[in-house]
Design a protein around this motif. Structure first.
Motif, PDB file in Angstrom:
ATOM      1  N   SER A  21       0.814  -1.365   0.026  1.00 58.14           N
ATOM      2  CA  SER A  21       0.036  -0.030   0.093  1.00 58.14           C
ATOM      3  C   SER A  21       0.951   1.306  -0.063  1.00 58.14           C
ATOM      4  O   SER A  21       0.279   2.343  -0.229  1.00 58.14           O
ATOM      5  CB  SER A  21      -0.813   0.182   1.244  1.00 58.14           C
ATOM      6  OG  SER A  21      -1.562  -1.203   1.454  1.00 58.14           O
ATOM      7  N   GLY A  22       2.223   1.145   0.340  1.00 51.89           N
ATOM      8  CA  GLY A  22       2.986   2.353   0.460  1.00 51.89           C
ATOM      9  C   GLY A  22       4.497   1.793   0.880  1.00 51.89           C
ATOM     10  O   GLY A  22       4.456   0.501   1.055  1.00 51.89           O
ATOM     11  N   ILE A  23       5.545   2.618   1.132  1.00 50.70           N
ATOM     12  CA  ILE A  23       6.762   2.035   1.504  1.00 50.70           C
ATOM     13  C   ILE A  23       6.477   1.772   2.919  1.00 50.70           C
ATOM     14  O   ILE A  23       5.850   2.365   3.789  1.00 50.70           O
ATOM     15  CB  ILE A  23       7.724   3.395   1.585  1.00 50.70           C
ATOM     16  CG1 ILE A  23       7.919   4.241   0.139  1.00 50.70           C
ATOM     17  CG2 ILE A  23       8.929   2.930   2.105  1.00 50.70           C
ATOM     18  CD1 ILE A  23       8.644   3.448  -0.753  1.00 50.70           C
ATOM     19  N   GLY A  24       6.862   0.678   3.171  1.00 59.47           N
ATOM     20  CA  GLY A  24       6.879  -0.205   4.668  1.00 59.47           C
ATOM     21  C   GLY A  24       5.436  -0.653   4.648  1.00 59.47           C
ATOM     22  O   GLY A  24       5.252  -1.383   6.087  1.00 59.47           O
ATOM     23  N   GLU A  25       4.636  -0.428   3.972  1.00 60.51           N
ATOM     24  CA  GLU A  25       3.142  -0.931   4.270  1.00 60.51           C
ATOM     25  C   GLU A  25       3.008  -2.211   3.410  1.00 60.51           C
ATOM     26  O   GLU A  25       2.331  -2.263   2.278  1.00 60.51           O
ATOM     27  CB  GLU A  25       2.076   0.068   3.935  1.00 60.51           C
ATOM     28  CG  GLU A  25       2.058   1.328   4.928  1.00 60.51           C
ATOM     29  CD  GLU A  25       1.029   2.203   4.167  1.00 60.51           C
ATOM     30  OE1 GLU A  25      -0.008   2.009   3.818  1.00 60.51           O
ATOM     31  OE2 GLU A  25       1.821   3.495   3.950  1.00 60.51           O
ATOM     32  N   TYR A  26       3.243  -3.182   3.906  1.00 60.48           N
ATOM     33  CA  TYR A  26       3.175  -4.573   3.490  1.00 60.48           C
ATOM     34  C   TYR A  26       2.410  -5.605   4.338  1.00 60.48           C
ATOM     35  O   TYR A  26       2.742  -5.774   5.416  1.00 60.48           O
ATOM     36  CB  TYR A  26       4.857  -5.119   3.333  1.00 60.48           C
ATOM     37  CG  TYR A  26       5.805  -4.190   2.596  1.00 60.48           C
ATOM     38  CD1 TYR A  26       5.450  -3.278   1.376  1.00 60.48           C
ATOM     39  CD2 TYR A  26       7.105  -3.885   3.344  1.00 60.48           C
ATOM     40  CE1 TYR A  26       6.499  -2.624   0.966  1.00 60.48           C
ATOM     41  CE2 TYR A  26       7.929  -3.005   3.082  1.00 60.48           C
ATOM     42  CZ  TYR A  26       7.515  -2.387   1.709  1.00 60.48           C
ATOM     43  OH  TYR A  26       8.352  -1.396   1.353  1.00 60.48           O
ATOM     44  N   GLU A  27       1.745  -6.279   3.255  1.00 60.86           N
ATOM     45  CA  GLU A  27       0.776  -7.451   3.918  1.00 60.86           C
ATOM     46  C   GLU A  27       1.165  -8.687   2.968  1.00 60.86           C
ATOM     47  O   GLU A  27       0.661  -8.797   1.971  1.00 60.86           O
ATOM     48  CB  GLU A  27      -0.686  -7.075   3.495  1.00 60.86           C
ATOM     49  CG  GLU A  27      -1.526  -8.137   4.292  1.00 60.86           C
ATOM     50  CD  GLU A  27      -3.276  -7.858   3.720  1.00 60.86           C
ATOM     51  OE1 GLU A  27      -3.900  -8.649   4.091  1.00 60.86           O
ATOM     52  OE2 GLU A  27      -3.416  -6.572   3.323  1.00 60.86           O
ATOM     53  N   LEU A  28       1.487  -9.480   3.800  1.00 62.95           N
ATOM     54  CA  LEU A  28       1.900 -10.970   3.114  1.00 62.95           C
ATOM     55  C   LEU A  28       0.731 -11.601   2.814  1.00 62.95           C
ATOM     56  O   LEU A  28      -0.228 -11.874   3.481  1.00 62.95           O
ATOM     57  CB  LEU A  28       2.757 -11.671   4.179  1.00 62.95           C
ATOM     58  CG  LEU A  28       3.363 -12.970   3.576  1.00 62.95           C
ATOM     59  CD1 LEU A  28       4.394 -12.904   2.234  1.00 62.95           C
ATOM     60  CD2 LEU A  28       4.035 -13.830   4.572  1.00 62.95           C
ATOM     61  N   LEU A  29       0.396 -11.964   1.520  1.00 62.81           N
ATOM     62  CA  LEU A  29      -0.637 -12.657   1.198  1.00 62.81           C
ATOM     63  C   LEU A  29      -0.353 -14.306   0.893  1.00 62.81           C
ATOM     64  O   LEU A  29      -1.383 -14.844   1.354  1.00 62.81           O
ATOM     65  CB  LEU A  29      -1.224 -12.203  -0.253  1.00 62.81           C
ATOM     66  CG  LEU A  29      -1.413 -10.615  -0.240  1.00 62.81           C
ATOM     67  CD1 LEU A  29      -1.629 -10.154  -1.764  1.00 62.81           C
ATOM     68  CD2 LEU A  29      -2.835 -10.293   0.469  1.00 62.81           C
ATOM     69  N   GLY A  30       0.793 -14.515   0.556  1.00 62.00           N
ATOM     70  CA  GLY A  30       0.988 -15.914   0.315  1.00 62.00           C
ATOM     71  C   GLY A  30       2.656 -16.269   0.540  1.00 62.00           C
ATOM     72  O   GLY A  30       3.407 -15.260   0.002  1.00 62.00           O
TER      73      GLY A  30
END
Ligand code: KG4
Ligand code: ZN
Length: 335
Positions: free
Chosen positions: A146-155
């Motif tokens: 979603s942005g720098i440092g905004e990471y959501e692990l999906l798989g």
């Protein structure tokens, strides 16, 4: 802000100079691949020693190419992990020593964040949010960014990474390390459809990957051919083709699912395996049907390099981050 980026997490010494106003000013890479080839993989101690030999001359080369001196540096970014501890320590030590000498901020960067943001260095960078497929020698992950440092692990992979599978398949076929480009080149000569390899974990919902079964399947196929006396050059090429098709198909199916799950129309592919031609073509075709767009870095910035570290570091340094208490070297570090 003018940032020197240093990458020494594995077997490539990468250095680059990135300016937040002017973009990438210069970059250079020294690959140790030839040195490790005799051993069939990276020898950590040899890697560290070679980084020691090459890093400072490479820094000087990059500065000279950009027409700058060390005094022009405003910050230094280096890969703090994940990677080989000795190799990481070389980059971290040089970065911090330079930072002390020049009295400028220093920041340790996550290697996979570097890969993830590498397409930002291209002419048409992706806008946020996007789904990223990180495919390297150590990682196979789907991430919503979603942005720098905004990471959501999906798989994630439950076992081997896609690049690792390529490297192991190469070894079984008698090809040198690193195997990805070699398997891919051999697959060019292969006949489509002579073998059909499994597409692991695509027959059930979800975004997890598994490549160790495919590795076993490849080994069994090669052994069977050898026992029958049929393991000639054409058979090897046909195996390479079937193996590559299975990996590419599997990654493409999961990317399509991830775009849907994240309700996203932008897909970034990053990491060494994203240099794979057939993977790019398959993802482009899939994305066209989904009305989505695919973004990737130029081939030299798909594999390890200093430019991605300079870029990722610059974004975080501009946000005020820097190492608070000396060198950071984290061999295992989730994104
Ligand atoms: O990102 P990278 O340079 O290093 C890591 O962070 O691991 O990725 C290296 C991996 C190796 O496994 C290599 O075989 C694979 O990327 N690779 C490829 C290709 N180029 C590099 N795999 C398939 N096709 C390629 N063209
Ligand atoms: Zn990498």
């Amino acid at each position: 802000m003018r940032v020197l980026g240093i990458e020494t997490s594995c077997d490539e010494t990468g250095v680059a100079l990135y300016d937040s106003e002017q973009g990438l000013l210069a970059h250079a890479l020294y690959s140790q691949v030839g040195m490790h080839a005799d051993y069939g993989g990276v020898v950590p101690e040899l890697a560290s020693r070679d980084h020691v030999r090459k890093l400072l001359p490479l820094c000087d080369q990059v500065l000279a190419e950009a027409g700058c001196s060390r005094a022009d540096l405003e910050a230094i970014a280096y890969t703090a992990g994940p990677g080989l501890i000795g190799a990481l320590m070389v980059g971290g030590s040089v970065a911090h020593a330079m930072g002390l000498a020049l009295d400028c901020p220093v920041l340790g960067v996550h290697h996979m964040e570097g890969h993830l943001l590498a397409p930002m260095l291209e002419e048409h960078p992706p806008a946020f949010p996007f789904v990223a497929l990180l495919v390297s020698g150590g990682h196979t992950q789907l991430v919503r960014v979603s942005g720098i440092g905004e990471y959501e692990l999906l798989g994630d992979s439950v076992d081997d990474a896609a690049g690792e599978a390529f490297d192991k398949a190469a070894k079984m076929l008698g090809l040198p390390y690193p195997g990805g480009p070699q398997v891919s080149a051999l697959a060019e000569k292969g006949i489509d459809g002579r073998f059909r390899f499994p597409r692991p974990m695509t027959d059930r919902p979800g975004l997890a990957f598994s490549f160790s079964g495919l590795k076993t399947y490849t080994r069994n196929t090669i052994e069977a051919l050898r026992e029958q006396g049929d393991l000639d050059e054409q058979a090897k090429a046909d195996v390479a083709r079937a193996f590559e098709a299975a990996v590419v198909d599997t990654l493409t199916i999961k990317c399509r699912r991830a775009l849907k799950a994240a309700d996203c129309h932008r897909l970034v592919i990053a990491g060494g395996v994203s240099a794979n031609k057939r993977l790019r073509e398959a993802l482009e075709t899939m994305a066209d049907k989904q009305r989505a767009e695919v973004f990737y870095a130029r081939p030299e910035f798909c594999t390890d390099n200093g430019a991605m570290i300079a870029y990722a570091g610059c974004q975080r340094l501009l946000a005020g981050q820097h190492d608070e208490s000396g060198i950071v070297a984290t061999p295992r570090w989730p994104l």
